[in-house]
Design a protein around this motif. Structure first.
Motif, PDB file in Angstrom:
ATOM      1  N   ALA A 575       0.664  -1.235  -0.162  1.00 55.56           N
ATOM      2  CA  ALA A 575      -0.026   0.070   0.054  1.00 55.56           C
ATOM      3  C   ALA A 575       0.803   1.300  -0.006  1.00 55.56           C
ATOM      4  O   ALA A 575       0.441   2.239  -0.724  1.00 55.56           O
ATOM      5  CB  ALA A 575      -0.768   0.142   1.104  1.00 55.56           C
ATOM      6  N   LEU A 576       1.912   1.244   0.631  1.00 60.70           N
ATOM      7  CA  LEU A 576       2.778   2.368   0.851  1.00 60.70           C
ATOM      8  C   LEU A 576       3.668   2.668  -0.358  1.00 60.70           C
ATOM      9  O   LEU A 576       3.956   3.770  -0.726  1.00 60.70           O
ATOM     10  CB  LEU A 576       3.825   2.464   2.066  1.00 60.70           C
ATOM     11  N   ALA A 577       4.070   1.470  -0.849  1.00 62.53           N
ATOM     12  CA  ALA A 577       4.789   1.514  -2.285  1.00 62.53           C
ATOM     13  C   ALA A 577       4.041   2.023  -3.360  1.00 62.53           C
ATOM     14  O   ALA A 577       4.625   2.858  -4.099  1.00 62.53           O
ATOM     15  CB  ALA A 577       5.251   0.100  -2.444  1.00 62.53           C
ATOM     16  N   LEU A 578       2.586   1.541  -3.437  1.00 60.35           N
ATOM     17  CA  LEU A 578       1.723   2.215  -4.235  1.00 60.35           C
ATOM     18  C   LEU A 578       1.692   3.554  -4.107  1.00 60.35           C
ATOM     19  O   LEU A 578       1.682   4.473  -5.017  1.00 60.35           O
ATOM     20  CB  LEU A 578       0.430   1.453  -4.311  1.00 60.35           C
ATOM     21  N   ARG A 579       1.618   4.195  -2.969  1.00 60.11           N
ATOM     22  CA  ARG A 579       1.279   5.396  -2.795  1.00 60.11           C
ATOM     23  C   ARG A 579       2.519   6.345  -2.942  1.00 60.11           C
ATOM     24  O   ARG A 579       2.232   7.501  -3.594  1.00 60.11           O
ATOM     25  CB  ARG A 579       0.596   5.792  -1.331  1.00 60.11           C
ATOM     26  N   ASP A 580       3.650   5.801  -2.711  1.00 57.32           N
ATOM     27  CA  ASP A 580       4.862   6.730  -2.528  1.00 57.32           C
ATOM     28  C   ASP A 580       5.371   6.701  -3.953  1.00 57.32           C
ATOM     29  O   ASP A 580       6.501   7.415  -4.084  1.00 57.32           O
ATOM     30  CB  ASP A 580       5.552   6.654  -1.347  1.00 57.32           C
ATOM     31  N   GLN A 613      -6.059   2.161 -13.325  1.00 56.61           N
ATOM     32  CA  GLN A 613      -7.427   1.997 -12.369  1.00 56.61           C
ATOM     33  C   GLN A 613      -6.959   0.668 -11.639  1.00 56.61           C
ATOM     34  O   GLN A 613      -7.314   0.555 -10.534  1.00 56.61           O
ATOM     35  CB  GLN A 613      -8.440   1.828 -13.189  1.00 56.61           C
ATOM     36  N   SER A 614      -6.325  -0.349 -12.161  1.00 57.13           N
ATOM     37  CA  SER A 614      -5.989  -1.547 -11.509  1.00 57.13           C
ATOM     38  C   SER A 614      -5.082  -1.457 -10.311  1.00 57.13           C
ATOM     39  O   SER A 614      -5.361  -1.923  -8.970  1.00 57.13           O
ATOM     40  CB  SER A 614      -5.149  -2.844 -12.743  1.00 57.13           C
ATOM     41  N   LEU A 615      -4.024  -0.469 -10.490  1.00 58.68           N
ATOM     42  CA  LEU A 615      -3.055  -0.285  -9.364  1.00 58.68           C
ATOM     43  C   LEU A 615      -3.725   0.577  -8.218  1.00 58.68           C
ATOM     44  O   LEU A 615      -3.631   0.103  -7.133  1.00 58.68           O
ATOM     45  CB  LEU A 615      -1.828   0.756  -9.959  1.00 58.68           C
ATOM     46  N   ARG A 616      -4.969   1.311  -8.708  1.00 58.44           N
ATOM     47  CA  ARG A 616      -5.335   2.199  -7.469  1.00 58.44           C
ATOM     48  C   ARG A 616      -6.479   1.493  -7.173  1.00 58.44           C
ATOM     49  O   ARG A 616      -6.872   1.785  -5.696  1.00 58.44           O
ATOM     50  CB  ARG A 616      -5.823   3.361  -8.153  1.00 58.44           C
ATOM     51  N   ASN A 617      -7.116   0.429  -7.580  1.00 54.99           N
ATOM     52  CA  ASN A 617      -8.018  -0.376  -6.898  1.00 54.99           C
ATOM     53  C   ASN A 617      -7.512  -1.549  -6.056  1.00 54.99           C
ATOM     54  O   ASN A 617      -8.554  -2.224  -5.447  1.00 54.99           O
ATOM     55  CB  ASN A 617      -9.070  -0.785  -8.026  1.00 54.99           C
ATOM     56  N   LEU A 618      -6.268  -1.664  -6.024  1.00 54.33           N
ATOM     57  CA  LEU A 618      -5.831  -2.736  -5.063  1.00 54.33           C
ATOM     58  C   LEU A 618      -6.143  -2.521  -3.541  1.00 54.33           C
ATOM     59  O   LEU A 618      -6.350  -1.214  -3.240  1.00 54.33           O
ATOM     60  CB  LEU A 618      -4.056  -2.856  -5.076  1.00 54.33           C
TER      61      LEU A 618
END
Length: 798
Positions: A575-580, A613-618
């Motif tokens: 989750a943090l890796a996706l955000r940052d 969208q797939s990345l943000r919908n994880l």
């Protein structure tokens, strides 16, 4: 129409059961005598045969097409890149071609009038001298630009492309509600409306009788190609950029007509001529279809704060070395107050009255007109005289229905007297209604039609329908898309089948030159390749981490610690890796792709959108280990699919070269970093296995070497194998071959700096042995790659 409001019957008794036409409102579906207009009957009969479920399925096909095609508009908000689905009203507006031709004849006269007015305002100013226009109204107008006075367009015409907002009045006649001459928008959306409506109503009849749109665009394209000075060049659309609310249309029209899509930074003016900054150097430009407001076009002579213009553009126009569609300064024709004077000016300049009148308008700077407005405030929209807003746009009206908005404690008459020169009153017209689908039935909704006109050598030609704005309710002020309104296709119906029409020119076939690649486009393609590859590499590393965590269960495991070192400062929590890290990198890739939208296929854009969208919908909370690894595997497959789709389907011209160069450079750099981390002198089998996994080469290694990985075998495969598309040498060779095909690769027998560095690096890798690829050598390779990136940027992208 008069008489009490009443519902209308239809074939199955349900479609029009609540279709109530209000007293005093003209309706597109029903004439004043209450009979259905003949032009509508075939469509209504077709629609009435569908069940509610079938109707919804038809409408869903149109919506799906628009989503797949990536059609959007930007809603005004604090987020400049906030996109909204295109709000299609599925039921078209239908007009008979005899009525349409009459409308177009009136608008052709109006277009000629506007041409003469703007030519006078920037020329002899005779209209002001003779008292037909107040000097104060022109001099104070922010759309009248003094530096443009005396400039005669190279083509001899100020106006080439216009739009008119028209509406039907209660007596059934048509009125002009607004003129659009600055940078008229909507023609591209009209094309997409037609494409979507074709999905909604695929049956040949009655659609076979609808006039086609392509001929209009072909005529306008040919007219631009025929302008003086356009020989040997390709017209370009000048856009403010992706932050503009109609940027999709700019990209769509550029792609549809084969025009270049340029921003202000893409242009340079030298010796009074406009050139495009391309990777091959400056190339002359003969025709600019302007889609940004005039004030921003040239910071030297117009708005000095503009960051989207081109210094010196006005001087090029002064020297008549470039054609501008439309001429700078033509936005003054959109001024509300001008409508108060056009009826009289038409008689002066044309010797005849307006065939299609505009909405009644009174400028309050004249005593008689001011008194009339004060006496009739209950039936007026009162707003700023210099505003370019349409009369029913209540957000830009200061007083509506006799009420002063926001200043209820002040007498309206006193307020008008105090601000007279800055105000106009416009008749509060009741617009006609048209059928729109709501709650499984047709209901009447207010509408306007936007009509597009293009100047050709044969005169003004008109887009046959294509664009209508539909209110979301009975409220006429809710027509704007920003306020929840929608848009509909406009069908111009013939009595028989309409002839086929396409963009194809029946002349002899030739393969045209696509023109040079603008440096800005090359820069965005280069970085798009890098960002996508960077994101893929990070996903592979992150997945390797969670797979090892699932195996070992110990964060202190050497393999896990090495991955963490290479990933730093990116978090290992998904989750943090996706955000940052991953989301910002993918957002940067999408931004780069958005800036070259005209060069992107519909499938490519859809794949990138789906990936985002797939990345943000994880899920926000994924368990470390197997759950996270599986989720990352899904992302990895999607990003690999996007990368393959774009690279394999893109035409092998300069754009593809820079995209591929960026990907190859990033992949080589990532491979060098992975080898230095996991295949060093003290590597273990577990670490080497991670290097193979990150290089997507485990299966290849097993089939080739048939042993557990060693430092030599892994280095040979991931650094020196010229047949491995993941190897460093493969990427360097690819970049070297691309660099050989770039402009100015060799000048007077000497290769360019970027090619020289690549030749040295490639030859060194071709003859190297695995044992020679030390950590120090890998660090040197990464330094060479950084140098190559800088040299490429200096030579082609700046």
């Amino acid at each position: 129409m008069t008489g009490p409001a009443r519902p209308r019957p239809d074939a199955n008794g349900t479609l029009l059961r609540d279709y109530v036409v209000q007293p005093g409102v003209a309706d597109e579906l029903f004439a004043k005598d209450g009979a259905m207009r003949p032009v509508w009957r075939p469509f209504i009969e077709q629609l009435s045969r569908l069940t509610p479920e079938q109707t919804q399925a038809h409408f869903a096909r149109g919506d799906q097409y628009l989503r797949d095609a990536g059609v959007f508009y930007r809603q005004y908000s604090t987020d400049p890149l906030q996109e909204r689905d295109w709000p299609l009203s599925h039921v078209p507006v239908i007009l008979h071609e005899a009525e349409w031709d009459k409308i177009c004849a009136g608008l052709a006269q109006r277009a000629e009038l506007l041409e003469r007015v703007v030519a006078d305002l920037y020329g002899p100013a005779q209209l002001v001298r003779d008292g037909h226009l107040p000097a104060d109204l022109i001099a104070r107008n922010p759309e009248w630009h003094r530096p443009l006075v005396g400039i005669t367009p190279a083509s001899g015409h100020f106006l080439h492309f216009l739009a008119f907002e028209i509406g039907r009045s209660p007596d059934g006649s048509w009125l002009v509600l607004g003129d659009r001459a600055q940078a008229p928008s909507g023609a591209g959306f009209a094309l997409e409306n037609r494409m979507a409506t074709a999905r909604v109503f695929p049956d040949p009849f009655p659609r076979a009788n609808v006039r086609r749109l392509a001929g209009f665009f072909r005529s306008f394209r040919d007219a631009m190609d025929a302008l003086p000075g356009a020989e040997g060049t390709r017209p370009a659309i000048l856009t403010p950029g992706p932050g503009n609310d109609t940027y999709f249309e700019h990209a769509y029209i550029a792609r549809y007509l084969g025009l270049a899509l340029l921003e202000g930074d893409d242009l340079i003016v030298s010796d009074g001529r406009v050139h495009v900054r391309t990777v091959a150097g400056p190339q002359p430009l003969g025709v600019i279809w302007r889609r940004l407001d005039a004030a921003f076009a040239d910071p030297l002579e117009l708005d000095e704060a503009s960051r989207i213009g081109t210094p010196g553009l006005v001087d090029a126009l002064r020297q008549q070395t470039v054609n501008m569609v439309n001429a700078l300064g033509s936005g003054i024709l959109e001024t509300r107050a001008l409508m108060a004077f056009l009826p009289k000016i038409a008689r002066v300049l044309l010797g005849e009255p307006l065939a299609l009148p505009n909405i009644a308008t009174w400028w309050c700077g004249q005593p008689t007109e001011r008194d009339y407005v004060k006496d009739n405030v209950d039936s007026m929209f009162i707003g700023e005289a210099l505003s370019r807003a349409l009369p029913f746009d209540i957000a830009n009206a200061s007083a509506v229905g006799g009420t002063l908005r926001g200043k209820e404690d002040q007498a309206l008459a006193d307020w008008i007297d105090a601000n007279a020169n800055g105000l106009v009153g416009q008749e509060a017209v009741t617009l006609s209604s048209t059928p729109a689908w709501a709650d499984d039935r047709l209901l009447p909704r207010p509408m306007t039609v936007r009509v597009f006109a293009a100047r050709t050598p044969q005169g003004w030609t008109f887009l046959p329908g294509g664009y209508a704005r539909i209110g979301r309710s009975d409220d006429v002020t809710a027509l704007s898309m920003q306020k929840g309104g929608s848009v509909a296709d406009v069908w111009i119906m013939r009595d028989g089948p309409a002839p086929a029409d396409t963009l194809f020119d029946a002349g002899s076939f030739r393969r045209p030159d696509t023109g040079g690649l603008p440096a800005r486009a090359a820069d965005n393609l280069f970085w798009l390749g890098r960002y996508i590859e960077r994101t893929e590499g990070a996903i592979r590393l992150l997945r390797a981490y969670h797979l090892r965590l699932a195996e070992a269960g110990d964060p202190g495991d050497l393999r896990i610690r090495r991955i963490a070192e290479l990933m730093a400062p990116l978090s290992l929590d998904v989750a943090l890796a996706l955000r940052d890290g991953l989301d910002p990198a993918l957002a940067a890739a999408r931004q780069c792709a958005g800036k070259v939208r005209d060069r992107f296929s519909v499938d490519g854009w859809a794949a990138l959108t789906d990936l985002t969208q797939s990345l943000r919908n994880l899920p926000g909370t994924l368990d470390p280990g197997d759950d996270s690894a599986r989720a990352l595997g899904v992302l990895l497959r999607k990003i690999s699919g996007f990368s393959g789709l774009v690279h394999e389907n893109m035409h092998r011209t300069s754009g593809w070269r820079f995209l591929t160069f960026g990907r190859a450079l990033e992949r080589a750099d990532r491979a060098a970093a992975v080898l230095a981390t996991f295949a060093g002198a003290e590597s273990t089998t577990g670490l080497l296995d991670i290097a193979l996994e990150c290089g997507d080469s485990r299966v290849t290694h097993q089939r080739r070497y048939r042993i557990d990985p060693t430092r030599e075998t892994v280095t040979d495969l991931l650094a020196l194998d010229a047949n491995n598309p993941r190897a460093i040498v493969f990427q360097v060779t690819s970049m070297r071959r691309i660099a050989e095909d770039l402009p100015n690769a060799s000048v007077q027998g000497r290769v360019s700096p970027v090619l020289r560095t690549l030749l040295l690096l490639d030859s060194g890798l071709q003859v190297a042995a695995p044992a020679e690829i030390t950590e120090e050598r890998l660090a040197g390779i990464r330094a060479d790659l950084a140098q190559i990136s800088g040299e490429l940027t200096t030579a082609y992208l700046v």
